[in-house]
Design a protein around this motif. Structure first.
Motif, PDB file in Angstrom:
ATOM      1  N   THR A  31       0.945  -1.197  -0.029  1.00 23.21           N
ATOM      2  CA  THR A  31      -0.107   0.063  -0.115  1.00 23.21           C
ATOM      3  C   THR A  31       0.865   0.670   0.639  1.00 23.21           C
ATOM      4  O   THR A  31       2.070   1.144   0.562  1.00 23.21           O
ATOM      5  CB  THR A  31      -0.464   0.192   0.821  1.00 23.21           C
ATOM      6  N   ARG A  32      -0.062   2.089  -0.686  1.00 20.97           N
ATOM      7  CA  ARG A  32       1.351   3.692  -0.985  1.00 20.97           C
ATOM      8  C   ARG A  32       0.562   3.868   0.254  1.00 20.97           C
ATOM      9  O   ARG A  32      -0.051   4.581   0.085  1.00 20.97           O
ATOM     10  CB  ARG A  32       1.114   4.215  -2.050  1.00 20.97           C
ATOM     11  N   GLU A  35       1.429  11.247   1.870  1.00 23.38           N
ATOM     12  CA  GLU A  35       1.053  11.721   2.267  1.00 23.38           C
ATOM     13  C   GLU A  35      -0.021  12.910   2.659  1.00 23.38           C
ATOM     14  O   GLU A  35      -0.847  12.737   3.230  1.00 23.38           O
ATOM     15  CB  GLU A  35       2.582  13.114   3.019  1.00 23.38           C
ATOM     16  N   ASP A  36      -0.357  13.531   1.018  1.00 22.35           N
ATOM     17  CA  ASP A  36      -1.982  14.529   1.710  1.00 22.35           C
ATOM     18  C   ASP A  36      -3.076  13.557   2.431  1.00 22.35           C
ATOM     19  O   ASP A  36      -4.047  14.018   2.351  1.00 22.35           O
ATOM     20  CB  ASP A  36      -2.120  14.624   0.360  1.00 22.35           C
ATOM     21  N   VAL A  37      -2.818  11.941   1.560  1.00 25.22           N
ATOM     22  CA  VAL A  37      -4.008  11.044   1.778  1.00 25.22           C
ATOM     23  C   VAL A  37      -4.223  11.231   3.485  1.00 25.22           C
ATOM     24  O   VAL A  37      -5.666  11.291   4.397  1.00 25.22           O
ATOM     25  CB  VAL A  37      -4.235   9.729   1.132  1.00 25.22           C
ATOM     26  N   LEU A  38      -2.950  10.708   3.687  1.00 28.22           N
ATOM     27  CA  LEU A  38      -3.010  10.563   5.318  1.00 28.22           C
ATOM     28  C   LEU A  38      -2.913  11.662   5.946  1.00 28.22           C
ATOM     29  O   LEU A  38      -3.980  11.695   7.248  1.00 28.22           O
ATOM     30  CB  LEU A  38      -1.368  10.284   5.193  1.00 28.22           C
ATOM     31  N   LEU A  39      -3.012  12.715   5.766  1.00 25.88           N
ATOM     32  CA  LEU A  39      -3.252  14.379   6.676  1.00 25.88           C
ATOM     33  C   LEU A  39      -4.941  14.683   5.950  1.00 25.88           C
ATOM     34  O   LEU A  39      -5.767  15.232   7.171  1.00 25.88           O
ATOM     35  CB  LEU A  39      -2.497  15.568   5.775  1.00 25.88           C
ATOM     36  N   ALA A  52       5.986  10.037  11.824  1.00 25.57           N
ATOM     37  CA  ALA A  52       5.796   9.199  11.421  1.00 25.57           C
ATOM     38  C   ALA A  52       6.543   8.023  10.842  1.00 25.57           C
ATOM     39  O   ALA A  52       6.401   6.989  10.790  1.00 25.57           O
ATOM     40  CB  ALA A  52       4.512   8.432  11.519  1.00 25.57           C
ATOM     41  N   LEU A  53       6.093   8.175   9.633  1.00 29.07           N
ATOM     42  CA  LEU A  53       7.166   6.782   8.125  1.00 29.07           C
ATOM     43  C   LEU A  53       7.849   7.285   8.736  1.00 29.07           C
ATOM     44  O   LEU A  53       8.350   5.917   8.165  1.00 29.07           O
ATOM     45  CB  LEU A  53       6.721   7.402   7.376  1.00 29.07           C
ATOM     46  N   TYR A  54       8.902   7.790   9.086  1.00 26.26           N
ATOM     47  CA  TYR A  54      10.194   7.372   8.827  1.00 26.26           C
ATOM     48  C   TYR A  54      10.983   6.802   9.819  1.00 26.26           C
ATOM     49  O   TYR A  54      12.185   6.113  10.135  1.00 26.26           O
ATOM     50  CB  TYR A  54      11.023   9.046   9.931  1.00 26.26           C
ATOM     51  N   GLN A  55       9.432   6.542  11.338  1.00 32.90           N
ATOM     52  CA  GLN A  55       9.714   5.811  12.339  1.00 32.90           C
ATOM     53  C   GLN A  55       9.847   4.251  12.202  1.00 32.90           C
ATOM     54  O   GLN A  55       9.994   3.260  12.452  1.00 32.90           O
ATOM     55  CB  GLN A  55       8.995   6.212  13.679  1.00 32.90           C
ATOM     56  N   LEU A  56       8.561   4.570  11.081  1.00 36.79           N
ATOM     57  CA  LEU A  56       8.139   3.178  11.164  1.00 36.79           C
ATOM     58  C   LEU A  56       9.225   2.442   9.380  1.00 36.79           C
ATOM     59  O   LEU A  56       9.518   0.953   9.503  1.00 36.79           O
ATOM     60  CB  LEU A  56       6.925   3.042   9.608  1.00 36.79           C
ATOM     61  N   GLU A  57      10.016   3.357   9.103  1.00 35.87           N
ATOM     62  CA  GLU A  57      11.076   2.906   8.007  1.00 35.87           C
ATOM     63  C   GLU A  57      11.951   2.114   8.243  1.00 35.87           C
ATOM     64  O   GLU A  57      12.864   1.034   8.443  1.00 35.87           O
ATOM     65  CB  GLU A  57      11.209   3.624   7.218  1.00 35.87           C
ATOM     66  N   LYS A  58      12.490   3.752   9.964  1.00 37.87           N
ATOM     67  CA  LYS A  58      13.513   2.077  10.759  1.00 37.87           C
ATOM     68  C   LYS A  58      13.655   1.162  11.582  1.00 37.87           C
ATOM     69  O   LYS A  58      13.728  -0.025  11.074  1.00 37.87           O
ATOM     70  CB  LYS A  58      13.469   3.565  12.100  1.00 37.87           C
ATOM     71  N   LEU A  59      11.696   0.827  11.804  1.00 39.57           N
ATOM     72  CA  LEU A  59      11.273  -0.618  12.101  1.00 39.57           C
ATOM     73  C   LEU A  59      11.331  -1.568  10.798  1.00 39.57           C
ATOM     74  O   LEU A  59      11.779  -2.975  11.507  1.00 39.57           O
ATOM     75  CB  LEU A  59       9.876  -0.498  12.922  1.00 39.57           C
ATOM     76  N   GLY A  60      11.493  -1.236   9.966  1.00 37.25           N
ATOM     77  CA  GLY A  60      11.438  -2.735   8.733  1.00 37.25           C
ATOM     78  C   GLY A  60       9.574  -2.059   7.476  1.00 37.25           C
ATOM     79  O   GLY A  60      10.357  -3.357   7.624  1.00 37.25           O
ATOM     80  N   GLY A  69       7.584   7.294  -3.302  1.00 38.82           N
ATOM     81  CA  GLY A  69       7.155   7.852  -2.120  1.00 38.82           C
ATOM     82  C   GLY A  69       7.131   6.619  -1.220  1.00 38.82           C
ATOM     83  O   GLY A  69       8.315   5.076  -0.762  1.00 38.82           O
ATOM     84  N   ALA A  70       6.533   6.765   0.330  1.00 39.62           N
ATOM     85  CA  ALA A  70       6.867   5.680   0.925  1.00 39.62           C
ATOM     86  C   ALA A  70       5.595   4.537   0.794  1.00 39.62           C
ATOM     87  O   ALA A  70       4.489   5.211   0.485  1.00 39.62           O
ATOM     88  CB  ALA A  70       6.343   5.915   2.436  1.00 39.62           C
ATOM     89  N   MET A  71       5.604   2.872   1.095  1.00 40.12           N
ATOM     90  CA  MET A  71       4.503   2.233   1.020  1.00 40.12           C
ATOM     91  C   MET A  71       5.023   1.272   2.616  1.00 40.12           C
ATOM     92  O   MET A  71       6.299   1.466   2.728  1.00 40.12           O
ATOM     93  CB  MET A  71       4.968   1.526  -0.025  1.00 40.12           C
ATOM     94  N   VAL A  72       3.773   0.835   1.810  1.00 38.37           N
ATOM     95  CA  VAL A  72       4.298  -0.186   3.333  1.00 38.37           C
ATOM     96  C   VAL A  72       4.449  -1.799   2.685  1.00 38.37           C
ATOM     97  O   VAL A  72       5.207  -2.208   1.538  1.00 38.37           O
ATOM     98  CB  VAL A  72       2.804  -0.821   3.893  1.00 38.37           C
ATOM     99  N   ARG A  73       6.126  -1.861   3.954  1.00 38.57           N
ATOM    100  CA  ARG A  73       6.574  -3.304   2.616  1.00 38.57           C
ATOM    101  C   ARG A  73       6.153  -4.520   2.571  1.00 38.57           C
ATOM    102  O   ARG A  73       5.186  -4.877   3.639  1.00 38.57           O
ATOM    103  CB  ARG A  73       8.767  -2.978   4.170  1.00 38.57           C
ATOM    104  N   ARG A  74       6.792  -5.297   1.136  1.00 37.51           N
ATOM    105  CA  ARG A  74       6.276  -6.295   1.538  1.00 37.51           C
ATOM    106  C   ARG A  74       7.504  -7.769   0.617  1.00 37.51           C
ATOM    107  O   ARG A  74       8.487  -6.803  -0.083  1.00 37.51           O
ATOM    108  CB  ARG A  74       5.193  -5.710  -0.419  1.00 37.51           C
TER     109      ARG A  74
END
Length: 221
Positions: A31-32, A35-39, A52-60, A69-74
């Motif tokens: 899932t992509r 940012e605008d959708v999340l806002l 939040a996205l940065y912290q979740l990226e650090k978690l992997g 952009g950012a997406m949920v890791r598969r």
């Protein structure tokens, strides 16, 4: 273990909600995260969303790609297998290094964590299940006496978050998990490290198998 964010009020609630949506499968892998959708969904600043996205990226569990952009890791099937090969080696070694039987104090601590975990399972409280489960295992593995080994175990627990969280709402797998925890506590009271080590490896298999089945099953035509 889920990270805590240094926000207050609505921002904290929003960041935790986004974190849980990803970790607990409401935003599936691939899932992509626009940012605008999340806002539009969350009443917070763009900075809070990016943090939040940065912290979740650090978690992997979130990845970033140029121009996407950012997406949920598969995780690919091969990534899952390799991550779990390392987890099995680390956890087996830690279990073999724990001096058995352990102290009554550690048993009491693990039994209390297990009681809390079971309560969260009965209540269907996903965050509580996840956090109590991680606390149980890290508390137990800390008894091996090697902080670097425990840190490595925690790192690979984080890498496997998408796999582990995928089965958090499955009552049958949670019942198996509870049984394994109780068996580990009993093994810690005895003197056979190999039994404990095998339990720690067996405990990893249901969530791995479930995730691989999900991603390797062809979609229905």
């Amino acid at each position: 273990m889920l990270n805590s964010f240094d926000y207050g009020g609505k921002e904290a609630d929003t960041v935790h909600a986004l974190e849980e949506d990803i970790i607990f499968g409401r935003l599936p892998p691939g899932t992509r995260l626009v940012e605008d959708v999340l806002l539009a969904r969350f009443p917070v600043s763009r900075h809070a969303i990016r943090q939040a996205l940065y912290q979740l990226e650090k978690l992997g569990i979130v990845t970033r790609e140029r121009n996407k952009g950012a997406m949920v890791r598969r995780l690919s099937p091969e990534e899952v297998r390799q991550i779990y090969e390392v987890r099995e080696m680390l956890q087996r070694q830690a279990a073999l290094m724990i001096p058995l039987p352990v102290s009554e104090g550690l048993i009491a601590q693990l039994e209390e964590i297990h009681r809390i975990y079971s309560g969260h399972v009965d209540a269907g409280y996903l965050r509580g299940i996840h956090e109590a489960n991680d606390r149980f295992h890290l508390t137990m593995f800390s008894a091996c006496g090697n902080a670097y080994l425990v840190a490595s175990i925690e790192h690979y627990m984080r890498l496997s978050l998408p796999v582990r969280a995928n089965s958090l709402a499955d009552s049958e797998k949670l019942d198996i998990s509870r049984q394994h925890h109780a068996m580990m506590i009993q093994a810690l009271k005895r003197r056979d490290n190999w039994v404990l080590a095998q339990l720690c490896v067996d405990h990893l298999q249901p969530s791995k198998a479930f995730y691989l089945q999900e991603i390797e099953t062809p979609p229905a035509s």
